[in-house]
Structure formats: C-alpha cells, structure tokens
Design a protein around this motif. Structure first.
Motif, PDB file in Angstrom:
ATOM      1  N   ILE A   1     -21.243  19.164   6.156  1.00 55.87           N
ATOM      2  CA  ILE A   1     -21.763  19.795   7.022  1.00 55.87           C
ATOM      3  C   ILE A   1     -22.194  21.141   6.443  1.00 55.87           C
ATOM      4  O   ILE A   1     -21.619  21.637   5.559  1.00 55.87           O
ATOM      5  N   ASP A   2     -23.198  21.513   6.813  1.00 57.69           N
ATOM      6  CA  ASP A   2     -23.710  23.108   6.234  1.00 57.69           C
ATOM      7  C   ASP A   2     -23.133  23.996   7.330  1.00 57.69           C
ATOM      8  O   ASP A   2     -23.702  24.315   8.226  1.00 57.69           O
ATOM      9  N   TRP A   3     -22.113  24.540   7.028  1.00 55.00           N
ATOM     10  CA  TRP A   3     -21.457  25.479   7.930  1.00 55.00           C
ATOM     11  C   TRP A   3     -22.151  26.653   8.222  1.00 55.00           C
ATOM     12  O   TRP A   3     -22.263  27.176   9.084  1.00 55.00           O
ATOM     13  N   GLY A   4     -23.159  26.982   7.132  1.00 51.75           N
ATOM     14  CA  GLY A   4     -23.938  28.206   7.305  1.00 51.75           C
ATOM     15  C   GLY A   4     -24.947  27.847   8.409  1.00 51.75           C
ATOM     16  O   GLY A   4     -25.184  28.906   9.119  1.00 51.75           O
ATOM     17  N   THR A   5     -25.367  26.766   8.573  1.00 52.44           N
ATOM     18  CA  THR A   5     -26.372  26.547   9.582  1.00 52.44           C
ATOM     19  C   THR A   5     -25.483  26.692  10.991  1.00 52.44           C
ATOM     20  O   THR A   5     -26.250  27.042  11.948  1.00 52.44           O
ATOM     21  N   VAL A   6     -24.305  26.208  11.069  1.00 52.23           N
ATOM     22  CA  VAL A   6     -23.594  26.345  12.324  1.00 52.23           C
ATOM     23  C   VAL A   6     -23.324  28.130  12.662  1.00 52.23           C
ATOM     24  O   VAL A   6     -23.795  28.086  13.867  1.00 52.23           O
ATOM     25  N   LEU A   7     -22.865  28.729  11.785  1.00 52.22           N
ATOM     26  CA  LEU A   7     -22.869  30.015  11.965  1.00 52.22           C
ATOM     27  C   LEU A   7     -24.070  30.793  12.559  1.00 52.22           C
ATOM     28  O   LEU A   7     -24.244  31.486  13.018  1.00 52.22           O
ATOM     29  N   GLU A   8     -25.186  30.371  11.484  1.00 56.34           N
ATOM     30  CA  GLU A   8     -26.575  31.159  11.773  1.00 56.34           C
ATOM     31  C   GLU A   8     -26.908  30.797  13.331  1.00 56.34           C
ATOM     32  O   GLU A   8     -27.509  31.674  13.986  1.00 56.34           O
ATOM     33  N   GLU A   9     -26.960  29.665  13.569  1.00 56.12           N
ATOM     34  CA  GLU A   9     -27.234  29.029  14.926  1.00 56.12           C
ATOM     35  C   GLU A   9     -26.363  29.785  16.074  1.00 56.12           C
ATOM     36  O   GLU A   9     -27.000  30.265  17.082  1.00 56.12           O
ATOM     37  N   CYS A  10     -25.112  30.019  16.038  1.00 58.09           N
ATOM     38  CA  CYS A  10     -24.093  30.713  16.834  1.00 58.09           C
ATOM     39  C   CYS A  10     -24.600  31.898  16.896  1.00 58.09           C
ATOM     40  O   CYS A  10     -24.618  32.697  18.073  1.00 58.09           O
ATOM     41  N   ARG A  11     -25.127  32.755  15.769  1.00 58.15           N
ATOM     42  CA  ARG A  11     -25.439  34.039  15.694  1.00 58.15           C
ATOM     43  C   ARG A  11     -26.856  34.151  16.508  1.00 58.15           C
ATOM     44  O   ARG A  11     -26.761  35.123  17.514  1.00 58.15           O
ATOM     45  N   ARG A  12     -27.700  33.270  16.331  1.00 57.96           N
ATOM     46  CA  ARG A  12     -29.006  33.327  17.071  1.00 57.96           C
ATOM     47  C   ARG A  12     -28.835  33.283  18.682  1.00 57.96           C
ATOM     48  O   ARG A  12     -29.476  33.774  19.228  1.00 57.96           O
ATOM     49  N   GLN A  13     -27.789  32.418  18.938  1.00 58.49           N
ATOM     50  CA  GLN A  13     -27.640  32.232  20.185  1.00 58.49           C
ATOM     51  C   GLN A  13     -26.917  33.039  21.153  1.00 58.49           C
ATOM     52  O   GLN A  13     -26.355  32.780  22.225  1.00 58.49           O
ATOM     53  N   SER A  14     -25.992  33.895  20.471  1.00 63.77           N
ATOM     54  CA  SER A  14     -25.227  34.774  20.923  1.00 63.77           C
ATOM     55  C   SER A  14     -25.861  36.052  21.370  1.00 63.77           C
ATOM     56  O   SER A  14     -25.118  37.086  21.629  1.00 63.77           O
ATOM     57  N   VAL A  15     -27.294  36.175  21.306  1.00 66.23           N
ATOM     58  CA  VAL A  15     -27.683  37.556  21.774  1.00 66.23           C
ATOM     59  C   VAL A  15     -27.591  37.902  23.131  1.00 66.23           C
ATOM     60  O   VAL A  15     -26.940  38.993  23.836  1.00 66.23           O
TER      61      VAL A  15
END
Length: 226
Positions: free
Chosen positions: A140-154
């Motif tokens: 798992i690319d955990w950085g990708t999970v975190l970045e997508e979560c950041r992007r969708q938390s606006v």
C-alpha cells in the motif's frame, strides 16, 4: 458504451484478496451512464429493492439504488459520490485498472489504496477485516491514501473516520498503518478549529475560547495553530 468503476469487495475478489462478496458496488461518472446500465440489467431480470427493505447501515449510503436478481445476486449503484462519502475523483480514476470489456460495458477496479480509503470511511460490517486483508496481500502506498483523504476533506472532513478505523485495525489485527498518527493529529487539529469556531460564534473572546479549550484537555501546542 458505459464505464463502471468497481469498489470494495468486488475489486478484492478479482484480486484474490477475499473469496466472496455479498454485493458489487459500482459507481458511474454520470447519471446517464448509470441509467443506461440500469435499463440493461432490468432487461435480464434484476429488480430494484425498495429502500424500506434495506438494512439501516445501507440506507445511509445514499445509493442510486440496489438491484437483485432471482439468485439474490446484488448490485449497489452510485453516481459520482460513492457510499454517501467519497467522490470518484480524477486521481482515483487515474489509479484504476481495467478489469475487462464486456460488450459495451467497460469495468475498472479502483486501486488498493482507494479500497482502503473507502472502507475506512464507511460503517458497514467487516470493513476493518477487509482493510486488513488488502494490507496483508498488497504493498500500500500510504502517502496516496493520506493525500486523497486530504483532497476530499475540503467540504467534509474524513480524518476522524479514518483515525477511528485505523485504531480499530491496530487493535483487532495488530496492523499499525504508517499514517495513523498523522491522521489522528489532523483529526485533533480539526476538532480544535471547530470547537474554537463554535465558541467565537457564541460571542466569546479569543482568550476565553482558548481557555475553554485548555480546560477540555487540548494542549498548548494544539491551540497554537489558532
């Protein structure tokens, strides 16, 4: 021609991460594409299940609908936003992989990272077990999970749901997601901002609002961002 994106258990089954799934979650980019798919499956015997017959956990998912055939094979269909939470973003589409073309239907599976994220923010049974299965069988690319979560938390913040599910993952399966502490920190930061905003709207001064939050247990470091 219709393009459908397969989420959750369906994607996991085709990657041999689990042996079966009780339903297929499919998300479409447009209402027109979803309606075209519905017309096709209804011609081969699928019937829409009344919303009143759905389990409470599934009613919250805000699907376009749930369809079943005579064998109780079930499909949950969504348009753009899946499971009343995350949008099918451009980055998710870019990470997806083609499963196959079936006549005019092109089916793609979302990435392992996005399966983890979807299952972390929903509240269906066995979600945490599915996350464990994905993590144990994939890199798992955990950085990708975190970045997508950041992007969708606006517009709607997902850090709390992610923090809770990752804590559960650690407790039940002994898997400590590398981004768990960062996600939980972001959740605390969001809680501070929300609590501070509520007090200011109530007419409290900045000093009094901060003093209230100190009494609630927030640290000086957490309050410094205000």
């Amino acid at each position: 021609p219709v393009e459908a994106f397969m989420l959750g258990g369906g994607s996991m089954v085709f990657r041999d991460q689990k042996t079966a799934t009780k339903d297929l979650d499919l998300v479409f980019n447009t209402t027109a594409a979803c309606n075209e798919f519905i017309r096709a499956i209804e011609r081969i015997g699928f019937v829409r299940k009344p919303a009143s017959d759905l389990e409470p956990a599934y009613r919250k998912l805000d699907a376009a609908g749930v369809w079943l055939n005579q064998d109780d094979f079930r499909m949950d269909l969504f348009v753009q936003t899946a499971c009343n939470c995350l949008e099918l973003s451009g980055s998710m589409i870019a990470r997806s992989k083609e499963l196959g073309a079936f006549g005019k239907l092109l089916v793609k599976t979302v990435s392992n990272e996005d399966v983890v994220l979807f299952k972390a923010v929903t509240e269906r049974p066995d979600d945490v077990n599915d996350i464990a299965a994905v993590v144990r069988t994939s890199r798992i690319d955990w950085g990708t999970v975190l970045e997508e979560c950041r992007r969708q938390s606006v517009n709607r913040v997902w850090y709390g749901a992610l923090c809770n599910k990752f804590n559960e993952l650690k407790e039940k399966h002994g898997i400590d997601a590398p981004i768990r502490r960062e996600v939980c920190r972001l959740d605390r930061d969001n809680m501070v901002r929300e609590a501070y905003g509520v007090r200011v709207k109530q007419g409290k001064s900045r000093r009094d609002a901060v003093a209230d939050l100190r009494r609630m247990g927030f640290t000086k470091k957490e309050l410094s961002s205000l």
